[in-house]
Scaffold this motif. Structure first.
Motif, short mmCIF file in Angstrom:
data_model
loop_
_atom_site.label_atom_id
_atom_site.label_comp_id
_atom_site.label_asym_id
_atom_site.label_seq_id
_atom_site.Cartn_x
_atom_site.Cartn_y
_atom_site.Cartn_z
N TYR A 34 21.45 -58.56 43.25
CA TYR A 34 22.09 -58.82 41.96
C TYR A 34 22.21 -57.59 41.06
O TYR A 34 23.30 -57.31 40.53
N PRO A 35 21.13 -56.82 40.86
CA PRO A 35 21.28 -55.67 39.94
C PRO A 35 22.34 -54.67 40.40
O PRO A 35 23.16 -54.20 39.59
N GLU A 36 22.33 -54.36 41.69
CA GLU A 36 23.31 -53.40 42.22
C GLU A 36 24.73 -53.94 42.11
O GLU A 36 25.66 -53.21 41.72
N LEU A 37 24.91 -55.23 42.45
CA LEU A 37 26.25 -55.82 42.37
C LEU A 37 26.71 -55.94 40.91
O LEU A 37 27.91 -55.80 40.62
N ALA A 38 25.79 -56.19 40.01
CA ALA A 38 26.15 -56.28 38.59
C ALA A 38 26.63 -54.93 38.07
O ALA A 38 27.62 -54.85 37.31
#
Length: 268
Positions: A34-38
């Motif tokens: 999630y953090p990377e994709l966000a």
């Protein structure tokens, strides 16, 4: 009635909520990615729908990968072999187009047999494992077993009054890969038990075998001529027969390495 949620979460609170929700919903890939994709979504100015799609697709892809890994592990292959590793140039007797067609697994879908026939070192076991791996990746249930081990297991099951259960277990998998068929002579009882497994799977689920003997030589393994003919019929009817030849490319590679080493020693 659902409670209204505060839409003004801080970034830290939002991350914590996402982590907790993913744990509760068992979404490990979204939780970790999630953090990377966000960050990527913000950088690429993705829409909310696009960002949501990326999250869900990443979870689906990772679940499919894990399912494939579980099916490959459950198949019991003795070693990792893939079609990418196979050296078609070393054995021109094998047609790459035919193998690539088999890798699509339509024959498994139709419950057809596959026979890989050739001498030791010609790549038949490599192809058996690689095609079995492809079937597992196509979401089919696969089981690999040596012919002698299968027969011994069937004999023990018969002695322990567990034969029907054992045959049913081997009958349920979508693809049964039997390796090294023909290396050892089977007595009549062992051959008959193997025949029962093949009959259980006939025209329902696929069987793939690798043998160092041509069909004409199978009477050395199955000494009863009628039983031998029936087994050959079960393993060939409507199926694919791949002849891997008689020239061992493993032996060729060993000789080539030995020659190269001798040349280096002579040059030194």
């Amino acid at each position: 009635m659902t409670a209204k949620r505060n839409r003004g979460l801080t970034e830290q609170a939002a991350d914590t909520a996402v982590d907790a929700s993913c744990r509760m919903l068992r979404l490990p890939t979204i939780r970790t990615q999630y953090p990377e994709l966000a960050e990527a979504a913000l950088r690429d100015q993705m829409t909310y729908r696009g960002f949501l799609a990326e999250l869900l697709l990443s979870e689906c892809d990772d679940r499919a990968r894990r399912r494939s890994e579980r099916r490959i592990k459950a198949a019991g292959f003795p070693r990792d072999k893939s079609l990418r590793q196979f050296d078609f140039e070393a054995n021109p007797a094998i047609d790459p187009a035919t193998i690539n067609t088999l890798a699509k697994c339509e024959w498994v879908k139709k419950g057809l047999p596959l026979c890989l026939i050739g001498d030791s070192g010609t790549g038949k076991s490599h192809l058996l494992i690689a095609l079995g791996t492809e079937a597992a990746m196509h979401e089919y249930r696969v089981k690999y077993v040596l012919a002698t081990k299968l027969v011994n297991e069937l004999v023990e099951a018969a002695d322990e009054k567990m034969l029907a259960k054992t045959i049913a277990r081997y009958g349920r998998v979508d693809l049964l890969c039997i390796d090294e068929l023909g290396y050892m002579e089977l007595d009549r009882r062992g051959a008959e038990l193997l025949f029962q497994v093949l009959t259980e799977r006939e025209e329902k689920n696929s069987v793939a075998i690798a043998s160092n003997e041509s069909f004409g030589g199978w009477t050395k393994t199955f000494t009863d001529p009628r039983l031998c003919a029936a087994i050959v019929d079960r393993l060939t009817f409507g199926g694919n027969i791949i002849e891997t030849g008689t020239d061992s490319y493993r032996l060729q590679q060993t000789r080539a390495r030995a020659e190269q080493q001798a040349e280096r020693l002579a040059a030194g």
